[in-house]
Write an enzyme that holds these catalytic residues in place. Sequence first.
Site, PDB file in Angstrom:
ATOM      1  CE  LYS A   1       3.813   2.846   1.199  1.00 22.06           C
ATOM      2  NZ  LYS A   1       4.294   3.066  -0.202  1.00 22.06           N
ATOM      3  CB  CYS A   2       0.638   9.614   4.249  1.00 27.56           C
ATOM      4  SG  CYS A   2       0.454   9.102   5.969  1.00 27.56           S
ATOM      5  N   GLY A   3       1.065   8.684   0.856  1.00 29.77           N
ATOM      6  CA  GLY A   3       0.816   9.132  -0.504  1.00 29.77           C
ATOM      7  C   GLY A   3       1.718  10.243  -0.986  1.00 29.77           C
TER       8      GLY A   3
ATOM      9  CG  HIS B   1       9.064  10.060   4.976  1.00 33.86           C
ATOM     10  ND1 HIS B   1       7.787  10.380   4.574  1.00 33.86           N
ATOM     11  CD2 HIS B   1       9.534   9.169   4.069  1.00 33.86           C
ATOM     12  CE1 HIS B   1       7.490   9.706   3.465  1.00 33.86           C
ATOM     13  NE2 HIS B   1       8.528   8.964   3.143  1.00 33.86           N
TER      14      HIS B   1
ATOM     15  CB  SER C   1      -0.060   1.727   2.826  1.00 31.19           C
ATOM     16  OG  SER C   1       0.785   2.060   1.751  1.00 31.19           O
TER      17      SER C   1
ATOM     18  CE1 TYR D   1      -3.107   8.072  -1.597  1.00 29.31           C
ATOM     19  CE2 TYR D   1      -5.256   7.292  -0.864  1.00 29.31           C
ATOM     20  CZ  TYR D   1      -4.175   7.198  -1.721  1.00 29.31           C
ATOM     21  OH  TYR D   1      -4.159   6.230  -2.692  1.00 29.31           O
TER      22      TYR D   1
END
Length: 292
Positions: free
Chosen positions: A54-56, A107, A137, A192
């Site tokens: 969820k860091c883009g 990841h 997020s 990000y």
Amino acid sequence: MVVHTSSRKGIWNLRWQHTFPLSTALSVCSAEMFQALENLEARRDDVVLVSYPKCGVNWLIHILSDLILTTIQSKPVSTELPFIECGDPDKYQRMKHIPSPRILAIHLNYDYLPRSIFKNKAKILVLFQNPKDTAVSFFHFHNNVPNVPSYSSWDEFFSEFMNGKVGWGSYFDRAVIWNKHIEDENIMVITYEDLKEDLTASVKQIAEIFGFSPTAEEIQCIAENATFQAVKEKAHETHGVVGSNLFRKGVVGDWKSLFTEAQNQEMDAKFKECLEGTKLGAKLKYDVYCKA
């Protein structure tokens, strides 16, 4: 190989329809995949993208795909999901037939990356987002995506996030380890927030990292077509039913909608303990993006 998961929910066995562009049910992060991971033979010209969830990274994959298709126009589109820890164990054999350059998205933490990435000196682009927005997020991802374990409240999730008991473990432990390698050969860190601040400059920087040579006009075109809003509008087409959750808001500062003052203070103290005064800490611009 161990990937930390929520103590309540055990090992994830997630399934969703993911079109990239293949539409098929995929098992995410199975034990068999981790056992087979070392069978992946990285190439020197692989495009390796590493991030905490969820860091883009899905946005970054889109940008890299456009760069590759623009500068290597004969490159066929692969139907393999680019996340190398996801899928079935036979994936690594199929990946041998994908023409270069391949996108390898991961990841996993530094210590768990396939050794062939380092042996063959592939370039690694590490993506981070400020920890407050990452937590928010990640929380929405858990509670909005079908078949992903959900949380009863933001407070519950925040506690587990801060204790590193979420999927893929502690954000801060991850950041501390990558900070130790931030100046290693073939490793580059981007945030990000960099992408949001100046997408055109970021596209140019990413192209230089991986040795692509787009023209100034091509860089501008890629940036215009890869704004978060543009990618979000095509999310269902490119990523199926989870597209709207992978590309949810795309704003910096969404953490303000959920964080309490006590939670702000707790994370501020954690950042100070782990990253204050470090090179990665400076890149994250915590005082700019994470102070109320």
